[in-house]
Design a protein around this motif. Structure first.
Motif, PDB file in Angstrom:
ATOM      1  N   ASP A   1      -1.138  -2.058   2.594  1.00  0.00           N
ATOM      2  CA  ASP A   1      -0.071  -1.364   1.856  1.00  0.00           C
ATOM      3  C   ASP A   1       1.213  -1.407   2.675  1.00  0.00           C
ATOM      4  O   ASP A   1       1.226  -1.000   3.840  1.00  0.00           O
TER       5      ASP A   1
ATOM      6  N   HIS B   1     -10.660  -0.488   1.766  1.00  0.00           N
ATOM      7  CA  HIS B   1      -9.337  -0.917   1.304  1.00  0.00           C
ATOM      8  C   HIS B   1      -9.244  -2.435   1.420  1.00  0.00           C
ATOM      9  O   HIS B   1      -9.312  -2.993   2.495  1.00  0.00           O
TER      10      HIS B   1
ATOM     11  N   HIS C   1       0.728  -3.263  -2.625  1.00  0.00           N
ATOM     12  CA  HIS C   1      -0.667  -3.472  -2.191  1.00  0.00           C
ATOM     13  C   HIS C   1      -0.857  -4.994  -2.181  1.00  0.00           C
ATOM     14  O   HIS C   1      -0.827  -5.650  -3.222  1.00  0.00           O
TER      15      HIS C   1
ATOM     16  N   HIS D   1       5.045   1.210  -3.168  1.00  0.00           N
ATOM     17  CA  HIS D   1       4.552   0.331  -2.084  1.00  0.00           C
ATOM     18  C   HIS D   1       3.963  -0.942  -2.700  1.00  0.00           C
ATOM     19  O   HIS D   1       3.688  -1.001  -3.898  1.00  0.00           O
TER      20      HIS D   1
ATOM     21  N   ARG E   1     -11.319   3.410   4.795  1.00  0.00           N
ATOM     22  CA  ARG E   1     -10.369   4.522   4.910  1.00  0.00           C
ATOM     23  C   ARG E   1     -10.845   5.658   4.013  1.00  0.00           C
ATOM     24  O   ARG E   1     -11.682   5.451   3.123  1.00  0.00           O
TER      25      ARG E   1
END
Ligand SMILES: [Zn+2]
Length: 436
Positions: free
Chosen positions: A342, A338, A419, A417, A329
């Motif tokens: 998320d 990544h 992860h 958020h 990303r």
């Protein structure tokens, strides 16, 4: 008076000079290789002389090949032996004195004064000095005749009789034998020889000698006498169940699970076993027969790796919106990989253990912010990052679905958020592919 076995006393057998001349002629005529035999038992001699009479002396001498010799006797006793001459007697006495002195470790003198008289005797009864010394040895009270067993020249023990030594050897053979024994061999050079020991010497009986022969010697730690036996033994033994493996994608890589227990089989075997002094030195299988076949054990061996292995193990750790999937990303103007997923929601949203496991990290860790790591075993770990609060401690064991943290925006984060990472052998997997 004449004894029936000895019709004429010894004096009658010695004659006038002319008679000896005739005898000498006869001797030339009937020359034969001298037959030497130890004269150990006087009755034999008496029997040999029994055929001689004064009248038929000449004929008897010719027929039995008698010879002119000397009779050795002591103090008027019947003759001890016949010898060729006086020298033979003195040599024999020397020999006896030397031998007895050695046995007793002290100077020994033969005590008996012997008389030597001319005589006629069968040629075979005339003794050599060696034979005479053996006869004289029997008259020495300080020593006794013994039978010595030797193994490769080493004396193993002495008994009073040869039969006892032979019995001892038989007992040793029996001692190493059992109902399966097919042969027994005494190894090495076995000798059973006549010898002399001091009269008071302790002798073995057959059992004691046999026992000694079966004990290890101090020097060698094995018995002096090596006995080799061969046995044929029949016995049954287990046949181990073999293992049959089958691949199972439902199990993790190399994970094993017994699908079916095996059972041992049974076989009958006959072996030829060789032993030296009882210790097995060789084994040869002669025959074998399977009585019962073994049933193999079946074991499933896992092949599942990575995502495939993770499927079905994990649950969604929280609720919210997926704002960034796993993989490459662009963020903050640069392309990066990544490692997780998320899931965005409001601060304080509950975060649950995706699978049961042990807390191996609970605290701040760089760009992760407040991080919780769970170890699920079998190579799996899960990461819960950017938490506002962590509700478990390192070392805690948690169950699947247990509340472990609250959502937040700690560390390198653009908003509240979770992860979430799933790793197998520390390699990140795509969490979406691992979740239901
Ligand atoms: Zn992330």
């Amino acid at each position: 008076m004449h004894h029936p076995n000895r019709p004429y006393p010894m004096e009658d057998l010695t004659g006038p000079e002319e008679f000896f001349c005739q005898l000498a002629d006869l001797e030339e005529e009937y020359q034969r290789p001298p037959h030497r035999r130890a004269l150990r038992k006087k009755p034999l001699l008496a029997a040999a002389l029994a055929g001689l009479t004064g009248l038929s002396l000449l004929g008897a001498v010719a027929a039995s090949t008698c010879t002119l010799c000397y009779a050795v006797s002591s103090q008027g006793d019947p003759p001890l032996a016949y010898v060729q001459g006086e020298l033979a007697y003195t040599q024999a006495v020397d020999r006896v004195e030397e031998q007895v002195s050695q046995i007793l470790h002290t100077q020994y003198e033969y005590p008996q004064e012997a008389q030597m008289e001319l005589a006629i005797a069968p040629r075979g009864s005339v003794q050599t000095p060696e034979e005479l010394s053996a006869s004289l040895m029997e008259t020495v009270d300080q020593v006794r005749e013994v039978w010595v067993l030797t193994v490769d020249g080493v004396a193993a023990g002495a008994c009073a009789t040869k039969e006892e030594v032979e019995t001892a050897l038989d007992l040793v053979k029996e001692g190493y034998s059992n109902q399966n024994t097919t042969s027994v061999t005494l190894c090495g050079e076995i000798g059973i020889n006549l010898d002399y020991l001091p009269a008071e010497a302790d002798l073995y009986d057959a059992e004691t000698l046999a026992g000694a022969l079966m004990l290890p010697t101090e020097e060698e730690e094995v018995p002096l006498l090596t006995v080799e036996t061969v046995e044929e033994v029949t016995y049954t033994q287990a046949i181990p169940a073999p293992t049959r493996e089958q691949a199972d994608p439902a199990l993790l890589l190399n994970e094993r699970k017994t699908v079916r227990e095996g059972t041992e089989g049974r076989e009958e075997r006959t072996d030829r076993v060789t032993r030296r002094c009882g210790v097995e030195t060789g084994r040869e299988n002669l025959a074998g027969e399977v009585l019962t076949e073994p049933v193999p054990q079946v074991v499933a061996v896992g092949t599942a790796q990575g995502v495939e292995a993770a499927r079905g193990r994990f649950l969604w750790p929280t609720t919210g919106q997926i704002t960034s999937p796993f993989g490459y990303r662009t963020i903050f103007g640069s392309t990066s990989f990544h490692r997780g997923l998320d899931i965005a929601n409001t601060t304080g949203t509950e975060i649950l253990a995706s699978a049961g496991g042990t807390v191996t990290w609970a605290g701040a860790k760089g760009t992760y912010g407040n991080l919780l790591i769970l170890d699920h075993g079998n190579g799996f770990t899960t990461y819960y990052a950017h938490c506002s609060q962590i509700l478990a401690e390192e070392g805690d064991t948690v169950k699947q679905g247990e509340k472990i943290a609250l959502m937040g925006s700690t560390g390198r984060s653009t908003g509240p958020h979770l992860h979430f990472e799933v790793r197998w052998q520390n390699e990140p997997l795509d969490p979406e592919k691992c979740l239901p």
